[in-house]
Enzyme design. Sequence first.
Site, PDB file in Angstrom:
ATOM      1  N   HIS A 165       0.838  -1.222   0.000  1.00  0.00           N
ATOM      2  CA  HIS A 165       0.000   0.000   0.000  1.00  0.00           C
ATOM      3  C   HIS A 165       0.865   1.262   0.000  1.00  0.00           C
ATOM      4  O   HIS A 165       0.453   2.299   0.524  1.00  0.00           O
ATOM      5  CB  HIS A 165      -0.954   0.043   1.206  1.00  0.00           C
ATOM      6  CG  HIS A 165      -1.689  -1.228   1.451  1.00  0.00           C
ATOM      7  ND1 HIS A 165      -2.922  -1.510   0.897  1.00  0.00           N
ATOM      8  CD2 HIS A 165      -1.359  -2.332   2.176  1.00  0.00           C
ATOM      9  CE1 HIS A 165      -3.318  -2.714   1.273  1.00  0.00           C
ATOM     10  NE2 HIS A 165      -2.380  -3.236   2.047  1.00  0.00           N
ATOM     11  N   GLU A 206      10.065   7.588 -17.534  1.00  0.00           N
ATOM     12  CA  GLU A 206       8.738   8.196 -17.726  1.00  0.00           C
ATOM     13  C   GLU A 206       8.180   7.863 -19.110  1.00  0.00           C
ATOM     14  O   GLU A 206       7.003   7.549 -19.271  1.00  0.00           O
ATOM     15  CB  GLU A 206       8.815   9.714 -17.555  1.00  0.00           C
ATOM     16  CG  GLU A 206       8.995  10.133 -16.110  1.00  0.00           C
ATOM     17  CD  GLU A 206       9.197  11.640 -15.978  1.00  0.00           C
ATOM     18  OE1 GLU A 206       8.454  12.253 -15.225  1.00  0.00           O
ATOM     19  OE2 GLU A 206      10.106  12.196 -16.630  1.00  0.00           O
TER      20      GLU A 206
END
Length: 486
Positions: free
Chosen positions: A161, A295
Site C-alpha cells: 500500500h 517516464e
Amino acid sequence: MIKVTKQALWSGRFDGEADSSTLRFTSSLDVDSVLAFYDAMGSLAHVRMLKEQKIIPPEDADRIINGLISIVWMMERGEFDIDDSLEDIHTNIEFRLTELIGPAGGKLHTGRSRNDQVATDLRMYLRDVILEAMIDIDALILSLLKAADEHKETIMPGFTHMQHAQPVTLAQHLLAHVFRLSRDADRFFDALDRMDSCPLGSAALAGTVYPIDRDMTAKMLGFRSPTQNSMDAVSSRDNVSETAFCASMTAIDMSSLCEELILWSSQEFGFIEMDDAYTTGSSIMPQKKNPDIPELIRGRTGNAVGSLVSLMVMMKGLPLSYNRDLQEDKGAVMDSMNTISDCADMLSKVISTMKVNKDAMLAATEKGFINATDLADYLVAKGVPFREAHGIVGEAVRYCIKNKRRLEDLTLKEFKGLSASIGNDVYDRLPVKACVERRGSYGGTSPASATAQVREAAAAIMEREERIKQEARLIESCWDDLLKEV
Ligand code: ARG
C-alpha cells in the site's frame, strides 16, 4: 528487361480503373514493405515445391527461383525500389520478378493466394522480432540480476500500500522484477510455439486443386508443420494478438519498474541517482535532472496496450474467412514489438548505470515501525499466540508514536510493561539486518535466498539464450537453402 503493364493483380474483372483515392486507401505498403524479405522467402519455398511436385515446368521454376534470389540480394543491398502505385509488397515482388524473367514470373502464384501468403509472411516476421525482443528483455534481466547480486545485503523498506511494511534487501526487490520479466520472455516462447505452423498453401480460403506439398513448404520455411485448416489459416490472427499481449505484459512490467525508479530518484526517496547519460534537464529550472527515460517507457506502455486492444476489436466481429480488416493487424503488432525492444534496451542502460544510495535506503527503514512483525514473531517464539502478539505490538507502536520512540529504543522495563514474555534477547531481533537475515524461507528476502534466486534466474536466461540460438540457427539454415541458385 521486359515491360510489364502495372495493374493490380485483380484488374481483369474490371471495366473501369480504380480511383487513385481507392488505391491509396487500400494500399498496405506502409506496413507490409517490412515483410518484403519474408515474402520473397515464402515465394522461394513455394516455387521450389511447385517444381518438385511438377506443377510448373522445371525451367520456369528455375527462372523464378533465380529471379527471386536476385530480388533478395537487391533488397539486402537496399536496391529494391518499392513502387507505391502497386498496392502491396506481394504485388511489388511479383511485378519485379516478371520484369526480370518474363511471363514465367506469372506462374509463381499457382496454388496460393495473397491471403495465405500474408499470413505466412507475418508469422515469419513475428518469429524474428520475437527472438530479437527476447534478447533485449534478457539483456534487461541481466542488468537487474547484476544489480541484485551486488545488493544482497543492501537493506531498504519493503512496501505494501506504499506504506513501510517489512525490511527487504534491494536484491529481493530487483529479483521480483527479474522473475516478472523472465515470465514475460518465456511467454513469448509459448506464443512462438503456438504459431509454429505454416499457412502457405491454404490459398484463398479453401486449399487448392494442385497437388501441392505443404509439409515441404512448412519445413523449408522452418515451421514445425503446416496449419491444419485452410479457413482458419487465412483468417485467424490469435498469434498476432497473443504476441501483442506478450508485448503489452512486458511493457506493463517495465512500466511498473520505471514507476519505482522515478519515485526512488525523487528528492523524497533519494534511493538512486540515474546516470547523466540517461537523464535530461529542464529548459527553465537549472537544477533539474529528470527521469525522462523511465517516464517515457511508462507512457509508451499505453501504445502497446492500445495496439492489443485494436487487434482484439478488429477480430471480434469478423466472419470467416479472410476479410480486408485483417490488413490492420500488421501496423499494430509491429508498433508494439518495436516499442518493447526499444524500451527494454534503454531501461537496461538506466539500470546498469544508476547509483544506489545504500545509506538513504537504510535510513528509510528507521521510519514506520518496519520491524513490528518481527517483534510479534519474537513473542510467538515465546509462546504467545500470534493474534495476542499482534495486539501487544500494536499497543507498543501506539506507545512509540505517542512518545516519539522507535521499537528498538524502548527499554526493557518499557517492554516488560507491554508483555512479561519480552526479555533482553528482543534487542537481537529488532535491527533490520536481523529481520532480513531471518527471513530464510524459500523465496524470502534473506541474502542466502537471494543467492539462490540469482542462480535460478541466471540459469533461466542461459536456457533461453540456448533456445534463441537454436531457433536462429534453424531459420538461418532455411534461408541458406532457399537462397541457393539453381
Ligand atoms: N494487404 C493484405 C493484408 O495485409 C494482403 C492480402 C490481400 N488479400 C485480399 N484478398 N485482398 O491482409
